[in-house]
Design a protein around this motif. Sequence first.
Motif, PDB file in Angstrom:
ATOM      1  N   PRO B 364       0.840  -1.207   0.000  1.00  0.00           N
ATOM      2  CA  PRO B 364       0.000   0.000   0.000  1.00  0.00           C
ATOM      3  C   PRO B 364       0.872   1.253   0.000  1.00  0.00           C
ATOM      4  O   PRO B 364       1.960   1.258   0.589  1.00  0.00           O
ATOM      5  CB  PRO B 364      -0.789  -0.113   1.301  1.00  0.00           C
ATOM      6  N   GLY B 365       0.398   2.315  -0.619  1.00  0.00           N
ATOM      7  CA  GLY B 365       1.217   3.514  -0.794  1.00  0.00           C
ATOM      8  C   GLY B 365       1.311   4.428   0.414  1.00  0.00           C
ATOM      9  O   GLY B 365       2.293   5.173   0.552  1.00  0.00           O
ATOM     10  N   SER B 366       0.324   4.385   1.304  1.00  0.00           N
ATOM     11  CA  SER B 366       0.282   5.425   2.346  1.00  0.00           C
ATOM     12  C   SER B 366       1.495   5.458   3.281  1.00  0.00           C
ATOM     13  O   SER B 366       1.893   6.554   3.698  1.00  0.00           O
ATOM     14  CB  SER B 366      -1.029   5.367   3.136  1.00  0.00           C
ATOM     15  N   PRO B 367       2.160   4.318   3.617  1.00  0.00           N
ATOM     16  CA  PRO B 367       3.346   4.441   4.492  1.00  0.00           C
ATOM     17  C   PRO B 367       4.476   5.284   3.887  1.00  0.00           C
ATOM     18  O   PRO B 367       5.363   5.726   4.619  1.00  0.00           O
ATOM     19  CB  PRO B 367       3.808   2.986   4.677  1.00  0.00           C
ATOM     20  N   PHE B 368       4.431   5.504   2.579  1.00  0.00           N
ATOM     21  CA  PHE B 368       5.491   6.284   1.936  1.00  0.00           C
ATOM     22  C   PHE B 368       5.273   7.794   2.063  1.00  0.00           C
ATOM     23  O   PHE B 368       6.082   8.576   1.584  1.00  0.00           O
ATOM     24  CB  PHE B 368       5.588   5.909   0.450  1.00  0.00           C
ATOM     25  N   PHE B 369       4.168   8.189   2.672  1.00  0.00           N
ATOM     26  CA  PHE B 369       3.893   9.618   2.860  1.00  0.00           C
ATOM     27  C   PHE B 369       4.245  10.002   4.294  1.00  0.00           C
ATOM     28  O   PHE B 369       3.656   9.480   5.244  1.00  0.00           O
ATOM     29  CB  PHE B 369       2.421   9.920   2.571  1.00  0.00           C
ATOM     30  N   ALA B 370       5.210  10.918   4.443  1.00  0.00           N
ATOM     31  CA  ALA B 370       5.685  11.293   5.781  1.00  0.00           C
ATOM     32  C   ALA B 370       4.548  11.836   6.640  1.00  0.00           C
ATOM     33  O   ALA B 370       4.522  11.627   7.856  1.00  0.00           O
ATOM     34  CB  ALA B 370       6.798  12.329   5.671  1.00  0.00           C
ATOM     35  N   LEU B 371       3.621  12.553   6.020  1.00  0.00           N
ATOM     36  CA  LEU B 371       2.552  13.200   6.786  1.00  0.00           C
ATOM     37  C   LEU B 371       1.188  12.659   6.384  1.00  0.00           C
ATOM     38  O   LEU B 371       0.173  13.339   6.539  1.00  0.00           O
ATOM     39  CB  LEU B 371       2.613  14.709   6.589  1.00  0.00           C
ATOM     40  N   GLY B 372       1.146  11.448   5.836  1.00  0.00           N
ATOM     41  CA  GLY B 372      -0.137  10.852   5.461  1.00  0.00           C
ATOM     42  C   GLY B 372      -0.571  11.209   4.054  1.00  0.00           C
ATOM     43  O   GLY B 372      -0.022  12.114   3.413  1.00  0.00           O
ATOM     44  N   GLY B 373      -1.560  10.469   3.584  1.00  0.00           N
ATOM     45  CA  GLY B 373      -2.047  10.640   2.209  1.00  0.00           C
ATOM     46  C   GLY B 373      -1.824   9.367   1.418  1.00  0.00           C
ATOM     47  O   GLY B 373      -1.318   8.379   1.954  1.00  0.00           O
ATOM     48  N   GLY B 374      -2.240   9.404   0.154  1.00  0.00           N
ATOM     49  CA  GLY B 374      -1.968   8.294  -0.761  1.00  0.00           C
ATOM     50  C   GLY B 374      -2.675   6.996  -0.420  1.00  0.00           C
ATOM     51  O   GLY B 374      -2.212   5.924  -0.796  1.00  0.00           O
ATOM     52  N   GLU B 375      -3.816   7.074   0.262  1.00  0.00           N
ATOM     53  CA  GLU B 375      -4.539   5.848   0.638  1.00  0.00           C
ATOM     54  C   GLU B 375      -4.972   5.043  -0.582  1.00  0.00           C
ATOM     55  O   GLU B 375      -5.208   3.840  -0.489  1.00  0.00           O
ATOM     56  CB  GLU B 375      -5.778   6.173   1.497  1.00  0.00           C
ATOM     57  N   ASN B 376      -5.110   5.732  -1.723  1.00  0.00           N
ATOM     58  CA  ASN B 376      -5.566   5.066  -2.947  1.00  0.00           C
ATOM     59  C   ASN B 376      -4.407   4.663  -3.865  1.00  0.00           C
ATOM     60  O   ASN B 376      -4.608   4.446  -5.054  1.00  0.00           O
ATOM     61  CB  ASN B 376      -6.529   5.988  -3.718  1.00  0.00           C
ATOM     62  N   THR B 377      -3.180   4.599  -3.311  1.00  0.00           N
ATOM     63  CA  THR B 377      -2.021   4.273  -4.142  1.00  0.00           C
ATOM     64  C   THR B 377      -1.381   2.958  -3.697  1.00  0.00           C
ATOM     65  O   THR B 377      -1.599   2.497  -2.572  1.00  0.00           O
ATOM     66  CB  THR B 377      -0.957   5.392  -4.058  1.00  0.00           C
ATOM     67  N   LEU B 378      -0.602   2.385  -4.582  1.00  0.00           N
ATOM     68  CA  LEU B 378       0.146   1.177  -4.237  1.00  0.00           C
ATOM     69  C   LEU B 378       1.418   1.100  -5.072  1.00  0.00           C
ATOM     70  O   LEU B 378       1.510   1.700  -6.143  1.00  0.00           O
ATOM     71  CB  LEU B 378      -0.713  -0.076  -4.413  1.00  0.00           C
ATOM     72  N   ARG B 379       2.408   0.355  -4.533  1.00  0.00           N
ATOM     73  CA  ARG B 379       3.677   0.185  -5.242  1.00  0.00           C
ATOM     74  C   ARG B 379       3.831  -1.257  -5.708  1.00  0.00           C
ATOM     75  O   ARG B 379       3.547  -2.194  -4.952  1.00  0.00           O
ATOM     76  CB  ARG B 379       4.856   0.539  -4.331  1.00  0.00           C
ATOM     77  N   LEU B 380       4.289  -1.405  -6.949  1.00  0.00           N
ATOM     78  CA  LEU B 380       4.615  -2.721  -7.485  1.00  0.00           C
ATOM     79  C   LEU B 380       6.095  -2.758  -7.832  1.00  0.00           C
ATOM     80  O   LEU B 380       6.617  -1.827  -8.437  1.00  0.00           O
ATOM     81  CB  LEU B 380       3.797  -2.990  -8.763  1.00  0.00           C
ATOM     82  N   SER B 381       6.765  -3.839  -7.457  1.00  0.00           N
ATOM     83  CA  SER B 381       8.156  -4.023  -7.853  1.00  0.00           C
ATOM     84  C   SER B 381       8.214  -5.119  -8.909  1.00  0.00           C
ATOM     85  O   SER B 381       7.653  -6.192  -8.727  1.00  0.00           O
ATOM     86  CB  SER B 381       9.002  -4.413  -6.647  1.00  0.00           C
ATOM     87  N   TYR B 382       8.876  -4.821 -10.014  1.00  0.00           N
ATOM     88  CA  TYR B 382       9.005  -5.816 -11.086  1.00  0.00           C
ATOM     89  C   TYR B 382      10.402  -6.432 -11.127  1.00  0.00           C
ATOM     90  O   TYR B 382      10.677  -7.343 -11.898  1.00  0.00           O
ATOM     91  CB  TYR B 382       8.683  -5.190 -12.445  1.00  0.00           C
ATOM     92  N   SER B 383      11.327  -5.935 -10.280  1.00  0.00           N
ATOM     93  CA  SER B 383      12.738  -6.287 -10.454  1.00  0.00           C
ATOM     94  C   SER B 383      13.030  -7.780 -10.344  1.00  0.00           C
ATOM     95  O   SER B 383      13.872  -8.296 -11.062  1.00  0.00           O
ATOM     96  CB  SER B 383      13.592  -5.507  -9.445  1.00  0.00           C
ATOM     97  N   SER B 384      12.335  -8.474  -9.462  1.00  0.00           N
ATOM     98  CA  SER B 384      12.667  -9.894  -9.304  1.00  0.00           C
ATOM     99  C   SER B 384      11.504 -10.807  -9.691  1.00  0.00           C
ATOM    100  O   SER B 384      11.408 -11.933  -9.221  1.00  0.00           O
ATOM    101  CB  SER B 384      13.149 -10.176  -7.879  1.00  0.00           C
TER     102      SER B 384
END
Lengths: 406, 406
Positions: B364-384
């Motif tokens: 989920p994306g929200s932990p990447f926001f220092a002050l909150g936000g991004g509840e509707n985002t997510l990160r995908l890693s394709y490297s491996s």
Amino acid sequence: MTVTRPDLSTRLSRRAQTMNASAIREILKVTQQPDVISFAGGLPAPELFPIEEVRRAADTVLTRHGAAALQYSTTEGYLPLREWIAARHGIPARNVQIVTGSQQGLDLLGKVLIDEGDTVLVEAPTYLGALQSFQPYLPRYAQIPTDEGGIDVQALEAVLREQAAQGRPAKLLYAIPNFQNPTGRTLSLERRQALVELTARHGVLVIEDDPYGELRFSGEPVPSLYELGLALAGGDPDHNHVIYSSSFSKTLVPGLRDAWVQAASPVIAKLIQAKQGSDLHTPTLNQMLVTELLPVLPRQIETVKRAYGARAQRMMAQIETHFPAGVDFTRPQGGMFLWVTLPVGLNTTALLPHAVAHKVAYVPGSPFFALGGGENTLRLSYSSATDTQIDVGMAALGAVLKEALA
Amino acid sequence: MTVTRPDLSTRLSRRAQTMNASAIREILKVTQQPDVISFAGGLPAPELFPIEEVRRAADTVLTRHGAAALQYSTTEGYLPLREWIAARHGIPARNVQIVTGSQQGLDLLGKVLIDEGDTVLVEAPTYLGALQSFQPYLPRYAQIPTDEGGIDVQALEAVLREQAAQGRPAKLLYAIPNFQNPTGRTLSLERRQALVELTARHGVLVIEDDPYGELRFSGEPVPSLYELGLALAGGDPDHNHVIYSSSFSKTLVPGLRDAWVQAASPVIAKLIQAKQGSDLHTPTLNQMLVTELLPVLPRQIETVKRAYGARAQRMMAQIETHFPAGVDFTRPQGGMFLWVTLPVGLNTTALLPHAVAHKVAYVPGSPFFALGGGENTLRLSYSSATDTQIDVGMAALGAVLKEALA
């Protein structure tokens, strides 16, 4: 585009402004002349390193573990290594955190324990590197006097009472009970017992730094503060107020930077979080290498003990022969260091250039005192000295001291 | 002896009490089920590691350097490695400090730069690990909005003015201009130029974190903030207000923990002192290993770029095919990550258990926001990820998103 030349030294943190280049580092520069015999450093003897065994271990680890030896790994550390360490004290692996050198263990402990202004009790003298690790967290220091038997426990009790009476009880005591750096002294069982009970009663944490404990070349082993603390906590490692720090740097090799901290779970939980932000994890390959080398460790420790024991004996004999009356020195039963005390009034820092002129070097003792003192003391390391260097070096230093005393 | 059972969690520092287990670490536990295809981690592809080359390098280094590869070494780092790094930007080796992983570079920079309450500007979203490194030094964060082109420089200017107007100018800006973690976005040359000039004018230091810069698989390279800062300082690295951090973790292997910081001499001088207290030095063997592997590096980078480029292309194609309308995603030109934005109102943390039930996982994306936000985002890693994992995983995630949107 106009050229901008900001003065970046004005942007540093307050804590950075309190950091100084290590006094010893600066001193060592003076002593690094090719024809000077230096007892100033504190390096393990490189001719004893098991180089061939490390090379074979690297081959084995990379063959057996492949990519896993080179991938990211857990912050806690490599489980087989943690299990081996934990078994030595009969505690679970969850109470062991692998760190990148003991120095990192001290830094992380400072980070999770010390608030600005907290009182940290240290031996007088103590390991300079610990002061450097704690300094960024801006503690106040209180010095505990030591004598031939290590920490003066009655003086410790007086300081603990005084701090408590002032309404600001000490946060922690940092101690090196075995073959201390810089003095080579060892704390007796009776004093250890008193120290552990006293600190527990006063609610003061103890960091026991024990890099040299395995390197005893004479006398009888004494239980660690950690073991006594464990007994006091009814055998429960999660309520032991003693935190134990040790390393493979002095028993195996220092350049791999493999060390560990043993502590109660509430402390370990915070160490893990602090280490995540500090270096994520200790290098994977290095942890697997040390694990692979564990079977070699007992023989390696025997080799190192025998060599250091012989060098210490030789240095003590040469000191007896060459040093003038009125100069006192410790008789270490292990480790790498010996401590010399000149008559009060002599200054070993002022004397160092004379020693270097006589082609011999030591470290003046005063940087090892958190709050000053020890101007008439000096540290000698015998760990990486040859017989000839010891013979020639002690004769030269004896001559310098005789001249100074005359 | 009476049993003593102190509650050791009451002895922690104030800063330790602000530390938390990484939200992502906790999330990853949920996703670690054997049959779940996980795009949640951020691991370099282990099947591309040059294991055989590392093994040969270990053999060569231990043969050639012997005990020196296993002995203590200087805090600054291994000179041949520092010289190689310095030459890339045409600066002297004295401006390069070797660190134990980029994470240590960030920790040491936090230590020497951040006072409690100092304002640190971060991208929204930003690398979570940087927040963990800075947190112990108790900064205040200000978030700078980002868009498809990375940091919004006009918004940055507004924040800088606002902070200055409040009489508490920001201390530093932390930015990842190339293939950012978590978004995969890259900052344009125009914005880089504006960012460097703006921060210089406001006296704000910049930490440029660039672990992925070498891994560009499409588009044209853009000069680093460091290079632009160097030009602005008239080519003098001692007045460059941009500090550069990079690593061999993503280009070679992560498990050796070899990384570096380039900075002006006043900053490097304090980094050295801070590192002395933090781990004395980065493991000697590991620095020599990486130095020995430098000739392999260009080929290794080509291999990694080609693989990650193909995986990114495949993931983008599968997303186009399977994700419902209204879902947006970034199109990275390098690095390891891709960022997905769902319609506002959807919550990717709440959605994760559904995804895991469909045998696919993301962060989920929200932990990447220092002050909150991004509840509707997510990160995908394709490297491996393998081709099949990407195909099956994106189809499954597409189905989950369609269901959520229905």
